[in-house]
Design a protein around this motif. Sequence first.
Motif, PDB file in Angstrom:
ATOM      1  N   THR A 291       0.845  -1.195   0.000  1.00  0.00           N
ATOM      2  CA  THR A 291       0.000   0.000   0.000  1.00  0.00           C
ATOM      3  C   THR A 291       0.879   1.243   0.000  1.00  0.00           C
ATOM      4  O   THR A 291       1.925   1.270   0.667  1.00  0.00           O
ATOM      5  CB  THR A 291      -0.938   0.028   1.213  1.00  0.00           C
ATOM      6  OG1 THR A 291      -1.652   1.276   1.226  1.00  0.00           O
ATOM      7  CG2 THR A 291      -0.189  -0.118   2.518  1.00  0.00           C
TER       8      THR A 291
ATOM      9  N   ASP B 223      -4.838   2.714   7.481  1.00  0.00           N
ATOM     10  CA  ASP B 223      -4.843   2.818   6.025  1.00  0.00           C
ATOM     11  C   ASP B 223      -6.277   3.096   5.587  1.00  0.00           C
ATOM     12  O   ASP B 223      -7.105   2.203   5.538  1.00  0.00           O
ATOM     13  CB  ASP B 223      -4.330   1.518   5.399  1.00  0.00           C
ATOM     14  CG  ASP B 223      -4.347   1.547   3.880  1.00  0.00           C
ATOM     15  OD1 ASP B 223      -4.756   2.579   3.305  1.00  0.00           O
ATOM     16  OD2 ASP B 223      -3.960   0.534   3.270  1.00  0.00           O
TER      17      ASP B 223
ATOM     18  N   ASN C 142      -8.010   0.753   3.061  1.00  0.00           N
ATOM     19  CA  ASN C 142      -8.255  -0.657   3.355  1.00  0.00           C
ATOM     20  C   ASN C 142      -9.682  -0.817   3.847  1.00  0.00           C
ATOM     21  O   ASN C 142     -10.005  -0.541   5.003  1.00  0.00           O
ATOM     22  CB  ASN C 142      -7.260  -1.156   4.403  1.00  0.00           C
ATOM     23  CG  ASN C 142      -7.320  -2.656   4.585  1.00  0.00           C
ATOM     24  OD1 ASN C 142      -8.365  -3.283   4.421  1.00  0.00           O
ATOM     25  ND2 ASN C 142      -6.186  -3.244   4.928  1.00  0.00           N
TER      26      ASN C 142
END
Length: 252
Positions: free
Chosen positions: A87, A134, A137
């Motif tokens: 990521t 994140d 996510n």
Amino acid sequence: MPSSPARLFAPLLAATAVAACPLPGAAAEEGAEASLRRRLYFYTGVDIARDSGYGWGGMAWAPFAPMDREGLRLRTQAGGGRYDYRTQAVAGGWNSVDKTDGEVLLGWQFLRGRHALALYAGVNIIDNRLDTPDPGNRDAGTHWGGKAVAEWFYRLDERWTLTASLSGSTADGSVSGRATAAWRAFPWLDLGVEAGATSDWPDESARLGLFLACPLRSGEWLNWELRAAAGWNWSGDSDDSPYGTLSLFIPF
């Protein structure tokens, strides 16, 4: 490169011993045990790849008839592990996640000649705890959903056995499938090949490997099967790598 190899937690399941001396209520206990014989099985295992590790354990119960007959099935499973994914939202380009999940499924096993087909449906809960937040996510946190599973078994002859399974969960939008072919090399050893594929967020992966299965049998009380598999895992999000699986099947 991620710095977190798989740390696995695999549930351990064990049977209890039967008392040797007759006590009040012993006959009732023996009757209860007889009613469960060939109607329960337990299983546990671990799976390790380069950027992931997972351990699981579960059980299935046939309340009205032995496992080798048609009928209702109730199955539950829990597991946990750790995985890494790419990521751009975190420094270094990798994030690590601790994952736990559980499910309760109700199903029916159908028998037609040498074929067996089991269909399950139920509820699934998945929890993903990210090392670094994140926002991209969508699996972060706890999610509930429905799950469906189909499992097929076919005994081609005295030596060859084929299996296939397909499952999907709305908790994380995942779909996975698996197929195996096993050959009875000796009464104490099966050799086989397995293939599988999984699609979820953020990864799509496939694997191909070989396995061996050894029955661990000793009289009436030990009728287990130990299975070990190894092969190659192709990942759309992480690095391709070898994988290894060790599992134990414990019928009651």
